[in-house]
Design an enzyme around this catalytic site. Structure first.
Site, short mmCIF file in Angstrom:
data_model
loop_
_atom_site.label_atom_id
_atom_site.label_comp_id
_atom_site.label_asym_id
_atom_site.label_seq_id
_atom_site.Cartn_x
_atom_site.Cartn_y
_atom_site.Cartn_z
N ASN A 66 -6.06 109.00 53.09
CA ASN A 66 -6.03 110.18 53.94
C ASN A 66 -4.94 110.14 55.00
O ASN A 66 -4.30 111.15 55.30
CB ASN A 66 -7.41 110.35 54.60
N ARG A 126 -12.25 115.83 52.22
CA ARG A 126 -11.58 114.89 53.11
C ARG A 126 -10.81 115.67 54.18
O ARG A 126 -10.28 116.75 53.91
CB ARG A 126 -10.60 113.99 52.34
N PRO A 165 -9.92 101.77 53.46
CA PRO A 165 -8.68 101.00 53.44
C PRO A 165 -7.67 101.61 52.47
O PRO A 165 -8.02 102.01 51.35
CB PRO A 165 -9.14 99.62 52.95
N GLU A 166 -6.44 101.72 52.91
CA GLU A 166 -5.38 102.24 52.06
C GLU A 166 -4.57 101.08 51.49
O GLU A 166 -4.85 99.91 51.74
CB GLU A 166 -4.54 103.25 52.84
N LYS A 216 -5.51 100.58 45.74
CA LYS A 216 -6.65 100.20 46.57
C LYS A 216 -7.54 99.15 45.91
O LYS A 216 -8.61 98.86 46.43
CB LYS A 216 -7.47 101.45 46.90
#
Length: 320
Positions: A217, A310, A2-3, A52
């Protein structure tokens, strides 16, 4: 993972249905039993997100800190407000900070009427039917917060702990600015100065939560594409104008994400294109998840590589 926009939406769900209520706190899984006992039966006064992470303040001076990480999610059930445009103000030991959305609303009047449902909130949101009250815990529920009419179950977080105000300050001091919390020129300058002082690639800096809070990301890839910046460029090679533009765009995209509930990074979508974008990730991003496909602007195949373990998506044609 989750961003930032997702965590802000979860915090606003708490504002709507839990803040101001005396909470029964338990740990059905058992792993948070000691922490739950410290909070059980106390009034939840306020909840806010920074990047976050989410922080909930209880009347006796203790805070619940939650970081969802990659696998964490909240399930809300019972009387759930499903329109999350509300804003508010939270207090930290060093002072009070106002949190607003792009419409400048500061009243709970902008929240939709509560109704009985089950709502899962993490990176994506999904709604289902509620059969019984209170619902039986599903899966390994680390912590449950329960009022007479609303229930929140947390599963799989990276962090779930009870902290005091001194520990809260230390957590907040580790985080870079968040546009929905840190407003104005001072927050922008914190971001710009940290970027321009480092030789680290900008693609890594945008994921560093001590530089800027909330970017993950997806937003990393999309913000760099929108700016036309090669993700490998050292932060100290950017001009001040380029760094300020990154901050401005993050402010814009975060507000859209909180209001819409999706990471909408293509501007100006209308009609059928907007509907498609709300339904399908591939229709709302410029480069993220489109490895090997032609760039929407120049036709160059979108590149995929790893940057600090990532996935990094970018267009070598547009980002140079």
């Amino acid at each position: 993972m989750p961003e930032g926009h997702s965590v802000h939406r979860i915090a606003r769900q708490f504002n709507a249905n839990f803040d101001g209520h005396r909470i029964a706190v338990s740990s059905p899984q058992g792993r948070f039993a000691d922490g739950a006992a410290l909070l059980d039966g106390h009034l939840l006064e306020e909840t806010f997100a920074v990047g976050k992470q989410m922080f909930s303040h209880f009347e006796h001076g203790l805070w619940l800190r939650v970081h969802l990480g990659i696998y964490g999610a909240w399930d809300f059930s019972g009387e759930v407000s499903t329109t999350l445009g509300q804003t508010g103000e939270y207090s930290r030991p060093s002072g009070s900070i106002r949190v607003e959305d792009s419409r400048g609303e500061t009243s709970l009047a902008s929240i939709g009427a509560p109704r009985r449902t089950r709502l899962r909130m993490a990176e994506h949101e999904a709604e289902g039917e509620l059969a019984a009250w209170p619902p039986e815990p599903v899966g390994a529920v680390r912590v449950r917060l329960l009022t007479e009419s609303s229930c929140a179950d947390l599963r799989g977080p990276t962090a779930c702990e009870v902290i005091d105000e001194a520990q809260l300050e230390r957590q907040l001091d580790k985080l870079g600015p968040d546009p929905l919390v840190d407003r104005g020129a001072k927050a922008r300058e914190r971001f710009v100065s940290r970027v321009l002082a480092k030789k680290t690639p900008i693609g890594i800096l945008l994921m560093d939560q001590s530089v800027v809070a909330g970017i993950g990301n997806v937003y990393r890839a999309e913000i760099l594409y929108r700016a036309g910046l090669d993700p490998h460029r050292p932060g100290n090679s950017l001009t001040r104008d380029e760094a300020e533009a990154l901050w401005t765009d993050w402010c814009k995209l975060l507000k859209i994400g909180v209001e819409v509930g999706q990471m909408m990074t293509i501007d100006g979508l209308r009609g059928a294109r907007r509907i498609a974008a709300l339904r399908n990730r591939e229709d709302r991003h410029w480069v993220y998840g489109r490895a090997g496909e032609p760039c929407r602007s120049c036709g160059t195949p979108v590149a995929l590589e790893e940057m600090q373990a990532r996935k990094l998506y970018w267009c070598p044609g547009c980002q140079h």
